[in-house]
Scaffold this active site. Structure first.
Site, PDB file in Angstrom:
ATOM      1  CE1 TYR A 161      -3.461   2.793   1.086  1.00  0.00           C
ATOM      2  CE2 TYR A 161      -1.817   3.342   2.759  1.00  0.00           C
ATOM      3  CZ  TYR A 161      -2.966   3.663   2.057  1.00  0.00           C
ATOM      4  OH  TYR A 161      -3.618   4.844   2.307  1.00  0.00           O
ATOM      5  CE  LYS A 165      -3.112   5.101  -1.779  1.00  0.00           C
ATOM      6  NZ  LYS A 165      -4.241   5.866  -2.312  1.00  0.00           N
TER       7      LYS A 165
END
Ligand SMILES: NC(=O)c1ccc[n+]([C@@H]2O[C@H](COP(=O)([O-])OP(=O)(O)OC[C@H]3O[C@@H](n4cnc5c(N)ncnc54)[C@H](OP(=O)(O)O)[C@@H]3O)[C@@H](O)[C@H]2O)c1
Length: 264
Positions: A161, A165
């Site tokens: 994740y 990002k």
């Protein structure tokens, strides 16, 4: 916001804004902030009933059109087909949907890692390309991509994740420069903790600098057209400066690990 500023916003980014990941939390806050500014909306989320209930609430509150598309943005072909079938002009893309598997990298399946790439990387990348073509032609428009403080350095237990990002922040920075001459504004919103249903599910305690979803959406929309990156909230700005610029990378990763390492 005064009438002139509202009119300017509508002319630059209207008549429709597409918000991907829009039925609750930050996505819903973006949708409401845009409806308040008089933009019509195309809203995407997977759960059809919740999305339509939210769309109805927006229609009742604001004099705007709302189109609800039920789709998983991880299925880019389906999302693209639904969006391209619409007969509306989209002047703003807000890509908010995200997938965040929590746990040790070795314990997360290939399928879940592929979903991180599909939802957090492939979809914003290709939707930005798809929608920016008309924006370039029209010489106006905007793109807001959601990033996170977790993507400022490696973040144990959130590694895929956090990397995704970071991708969104760098993508926005490059596009900010490339699309500027075409009149298209791009920004990445590098958010710290936001009180959303997703955050409440993952974390019991409120982290320092936690903001509400409307605070983050407003900060991002106000910064659009001014900067390539916005970090909503003073504490979060400091944290990003500290973690990203002052500390050696190894120390920044260790500090982040002290926060994320206990996530389950
Ligand atoms: N919350 C935080 O503390 C925090 C911190 C930093 C950055 N961020 C970023 O802020 C954004 C919002 O995060 P959030 O967790 O707080 O979520 P949120 O804004 O509460 O949004 C979740 C929304 O996205 C939809 N959605 C989720 N996955 C989707 C998919 N694959 N396809 C289509 N729609 C999808 C959900 O509806 P359905 O379930 O019906 O699809 C829901 O409407 C993310 O990009 C995240 O990385 C959040």
């Amino acid at each position: 916001m005064n009438l002139r500023t509202l009119e300017k916003f509508r002319t630059k980014y209207g008549p429709y804004a597409l918000v991907a990941g829009a039925s609750e939390g930050l996505g819903a806050a973006y949708a409401e902030a845009l409806a308040k500014r008089g933009l019509n909306l195309v809203l995407i989320a997977r759960k059809k009933d919740a999305l339509e209930a939210f769309g109805k609430a927006i229609r009742e509150k604001y004099p705007v059109e709302v189109i609800c598309l039920s789709a998983d943005t991880g299925d880019y072909e389906k999302t693209k087909n639904l969006v391209t079938a619409l007969d509306v002009s989209i002047g703003l893309l807000v890509y908010n949907a995200a997938y965040c598997p929590v746990g040790l990298f070795e314990e997360i399946s290939e399928e879940r890692l592929a979903q991180v790439v599909a939802v957090n990387v492939k979809a914003p990348l290709l939707l930005a390309r798809l929608l920016s073509q008309k924006m370039i032609e029209n010489r106006r428009g905007g793109i807001v991509l959601m990033s996170s403080l977790a993507g400022t350095q490696g973040s144990p237990k959130l590694v895929s994740y956090a990397a995704s990002k970071s991708f969104n922040a760098i993508l926005a920075e490059g596009l900010w420069q490339e699309l500027k001459p075409h009149g298209v504004d791009v920004i990445a919103c590098v958010a710290g903790a936001i009180l959303t249903p997703g955050y409440r599910q993952a974390q019991q305690a409120k982290a320092p600098g936690t903001l509400t979803a409307p605070e983050v959406a407003e900060a991002a929309l106000k910064a659009l057209g001014k900067y390539p990156i916005v970090v909503p909230g003073g504490v979060n700005k400091l944290a990003r400066f500290f973690m990203g610029r002052l500390l050696p990378r190894s120390l920044a990763i260790k500090l982040m690990s002290a926060n994320t390492g206990s996530l389950t």
